[in-house]
Scaffold this active site. Structure first.
Site, PDB file in Angstrom:
ATOM      1  N   TYR A 175       0.785  -1.332   0.201  1.00  0.00           N
ATOM      2  CA  TYR A 175      -0.063   0.038  -0.059  1.00  0.00           C
ATOM      3  C   TYR A 175       0.898   1.237   0.042  1.00  0.00           C
ATOM      4  O   TYR A 175       1.756   1.267   0.281  1.00  0.00           O
ATOM      5  CB  TYR A 175      -1.041  -0.029   0.957  1.00  0.00           C
ATOM      6  N   GLU A 176       0.253   2.351  -0.197  1.00  0.00           N
ATOM      7  CA  GLU A 176       0.783   3.871  -0.660  1.00  0.00           C
ATOM      8  C   GLU A 176       1.889   3.712  -1.550  1.00  0.00           C
ATOM      9  O   GLU A 176       2.766   4.221  -1.458  1.00  0.00           O
ATOM     10  CB  GLU A 176       1.326   4.146   0.722  1.00  0.00           C
TER      11      GLU A 176
END
Length: 379
Positions: A362-363
């Site tokens: 994620y990110e």
């Protein structure tokens, strides 16, 4: 060049570690097993001033520095990175963009309660068909006089359903691609704003991850963050900072795994001696410790650059990429050192290995981080 935390940072580190070990640690395995989100723990962190550590006092913060914020993330993640995930999503991806791009009215209305830890925030960019490619998103916001009419959905939203404030990205002009994306502050309870599927995940199981659904949501024009078309810039700059928080999460996970592996290797006796006396195990631990230190140096360098107001996107990508890869390897090696016990839920390392995986995803996946890094060095 100083590699030491200052006295205030050391005090914050000590305070957060004591809080995490006393308040967060007791229920960590049970929360993971039950996939149970704990708003109460985030509220307690807010009461201690953690959510406002890097915001000015006039906006509900304590006027501390960004490095202190990263210290908080690492220390919470060392005990339970699910709590850290909810904390970081609220501070870094919701409160921080409002502080950086919001009007005075938006800061007073939304940032102050977020910084005080009274409310919780979330960030909605990802859609089923729009992950890395933000321009492919289908959520739209159409201006209708004094409000925008928002329609669409977002998936994989940390704090979804639990947060009171949501930073949502939508197309205001599809013909412009990413330059047609705008950012809006939404409130839980707005008519037409509802919550869909709750994700059941491999790791970070006690972090709440939920779908957001928008059906003719009337968003006042004063809830537009920045100007129309600023959304992509706001999202990317927010994710740059968020990646340092993910790196800190990876550090906390890896630190916990190393500590557990060292302790177990000293206690586990085979062939009449602790397994740490075997060079194969001792060298694994040496590699784990070295990789962790390297990751920590990259992470705090990125935090220093952000705090100093210097360019940090490349360094944040390096920190996130290296620290998350290191966390995955260190936790996997910890499971190996534990042997069969490492594969059992009776011991914590299997949970740490499951949780480490998300930090590579994620990110911005680590493949995206390599795109950012290579793009920066090949200009």
């Amino acid at each position: 060049m100083n590699f030491e935390f200052n006295e205030q940072q050391k005090m914050i580190q000590k305070m957060v570690r004591e809080f995490a070990e006393k308040e967060i640690a007791p229920g960590v395995m049970e929360r993971d097993e039950k996939e149970e989100f704990s708003r109460a723990l985030l509220d307690k962190a807010g009461e201690l001033g953690m959510a406002g550590i890097c915001f000015p006092e006039e906006y509900g913060g304590s006027g501390g520095d960004y490095i202190s914020y990263i210290i908080i993330n690492e220390e919470i993640a060392r005990v339970d990175d699910c709590v850290q995930t909810g904390f970081a999503a609220s501070v870094s991806l919701c409160a921080m963009p409002i502080y950086n791009y919001g009007t005075e009215e938006q800061k007073q209305k939304y940032l102050v309660p977020l910084a005080k830890g009274i409310t919780l925030g979330a960030f909605g960019l990802t859609e089923a068909g729009a992950g890395t490619d933000a321009s492919a998103q289908q959520t739209v916001a159409e201006l209708k006089g004094d409000h925008y009419l928002l329609n669409g959905s977002k998936i994989f939203i940390t704090n979804g359903g639990a947060a009171e404030s949501y930073l949502i990205f939508a197309m205001t002009d599809k013909s412009k691609g990413v330059k047609g994306i705008s950012a809006f502050i939404l409130e839980k309870g707005m008519p037409g704003f509802s919550f869909g599927k709750t994700e059941h995940k491999l790791g970070i199981r006690s972090s709440q991850t939920q779908e957001l659904i928008f059906q003719d949501v009337k968003v006042p024009v004063e809830n537009l963050l920045g100007k129309e078309g600023d959304g992509f810039r706001i999202a990317m700059s927010s994710l740059d900072g968020g990646r340092i928080g993910v790196a800190a999460q990876a550090l906390g996970i890896a630190q916990a795994a190393l500590e557990h592996a060292i302790k177990y290797s000293k206690e586990r006796v085979q062939f009449g001696k602790p397994i740490c006396s075997n060079q194969a195990i001792a060298f694994m631990l040496a590699d784990m410790a070295t990789e962790l230190d390297a990751a920590r140096l990259l992470t705090y360098r990125a935090a220093y650059l952000k705090q100093a107001g210097k360019p940090f996107a490349k360094e944040a990508a390096m920190a996130k990429m290296y620290a998350s890869d290191a966390a995955m390897k260190i936790t996997t090696d910890a499971v190996q050192i534990f042997g069969g016990y490492g594969f059992s839920r009776e011991y914590p390392v299997e949970r740490l290995m499951r949780n480490a995986k998300i930090t590579q995803i994620y990110e911005g996946t680590n493949q995206v981080q390599r795109m950012v890094i290579s793009g920066a060095i090949l200009r």
